[in-house]
Design an enzyme around this catalytic site. Structure first.
Site, PDB file in Angstrom:
ATOM      1  N   VAL A 147       0.850  -1.183   0.000  1.00 22.44           N
ATOM      2  CA  VAL A 147       0.000   0.000   0.000  1.00 22.44           C
ATOM      3  C   VAL A 147       0.885   1.232   0.000  1.00 22.44           C
ATOM      4  O   VAL A 147       1.827   1.327   0.791  1.00 22.44           O
ATOM      5  CB  VAL A 147      -0.921   0.026   1.235  1.00 22.44           C
ATOM      6  CG1 VAL A 147      -1.864   1.239   1.159  1.00 22.44           C
ATOM      7  CG2 VAL A 147      -1.715  -1.261   1.363  1.00 22.44           C
ATOM      8  N   CYS A 148       0.596   2.165  -0.901  1.00 29.82           N
ATOM      9  CA  CYS A 148       1.290   3.443  -0.961  1.00 29.82           C
ATOM     10  C   CYS A 148       2.804   3.217  -1.075  1.00 29.82           C
ATOM     11  O   CYS A 148       3.255   2.477  -1.942  1.00 29.82           O
ATOM     12  CB  CYS A 148       0.918   4.270   0.271  1.00 29.82           C
ATOM     13  SG  CYS A 148       1.233   6.033   0.126  1.00 29.82           S
ATOM     14  N   GLY A 149       3.599   3.815  -0.184  1.00 30.29           N
ATOM     15  CA  GLY A 149       5.048   3.663  -0.251  1.00 30.29           C
ATOM     16  C   GLY A 149       5.556   2.298   0.130  1.00 30.29           C
ATOM     17  O   GLY A 149       6.767   2.045   0.065  1.00 30.29           O
ATOM     18  N   ALA A 152      -1.771   2.459  -4.847  1.00 28.97           N
ATOM     19  CA  ALA A 152      -1.088   3.746  -5.025  1.00 28.97           C
ATOM     20  C   ALA A 152      -1.165   4.607  -3.774  1.00 28.97           C
ATOM     21  O   ALA A 152      -0.458   4.372  -2.800  1.00 28.97           O
ATOM     22  CB  ALA A 152      -1.667   4.463  -6.236  1.00 28.97           C
TER      23      ALA A 152
END
Length: 229
Positions: A131-133, A181
């Site tokens: 998730v995300c970074g 993202a």
């Protein structure tokens, strides 16, 4: 199916809580077909996030041999101005609140986490989701070269620089690697994983419960390549 969601010092809370709630609800809706727990590479402990002093308790140890799904969150902290360089090298010194995201992710690489993620990625029976970074953690460890993945829009260039085929999409499915993202993509990622693993009716039931409609098309390396629009 058993899911382990990883905590590390400086993690982003929403990256963890969003998929946790979705997967937990999917387990309930499926009569226990899916279980989920919070883990660290070191074992049970309280873990402080990068957002204020919010702390979550990891109840287990990351074990790719016991998990069917491993979820890696990103970090939260100062983003800074474009081109600004952190004043503390990743992996050095004591972790502090309000540090730069690259520093927090870099410090996660100094733990056993990269070794355990490699074990998970080497096992085709295990799906690694980020998730995300979170995708930058295995990417910076050299584990995702040549794979398709996404991350927060501010980190796409960094992801691409590691040899990953960075895709600007809400959710990217690269087989046993599924990535989300921005921060709120954890909801969409969780719902997609429920649909993929437990079926659309389970995913729809959870989507209805949370009153959240998934956004965008899940990107996969399938079908003809589009012409330039």
């Amino acid at each position: 199916m058993h899911a382990q969601i990883i905590l590390f010092d400086g993690f982003d809370p929403l990256d963890v809580v969003a998929p946790y709630e979705v997967l937990y609800a999917g387990g309930t809706a499926s009569g226990g077909a899916l279980t989920v727990e919070l883990v660290t590479a070191e074992g049970p402990r309280d873990v402080v996030s990068g957002t204020g002093a919010l702390t979550l308790r990891a109840t287990g140890t990351l074990d790719p041999r016991a998990a069917d799904l491993v979820v890696v969150p990103g970090a939260s902290g100062r983003v800074g101005e474009p081109g600004e360089v952190p004043d503390v090298d990743a992996g050095e010194g004591e972790w502090r609140q309000d540090e730069f995201v690259p520093v927090l992710l870099g410090r996660a690489l100094t733990t056993r986490l990269p070794t355990l993620l490699k074990e998970a990625l080497d096992d085709p029976a295990v799906t690694v989701a980020t998730v995300c970074g979170g995708s930058l953690v295995p990417a910076m460890a050299g584990l995702l070269e040549g794979r398709h993945a996404t991350t927060h829009h501010l980190g796409l260039d960094m992801l691409d620089a590691t040899g990953v085929h960075a895709v600007r999409a809400r959710v990217v499915d690269d087989g046993d690697l599924v990535s989300g993202a921005g921060v709120t993509s954890g909801l969409d990622l969780g719902l997609y994983l429920l649909e993929r693993e437990l079926g659309p009716r389970i995913a729809h039931a959870v989507e209805t419960l949370f009153a959240h409609e998934r956004r965008g098309t899940v990107w996969r390396a399938a079908g003809p390549a589009p012409a330039t629009l």
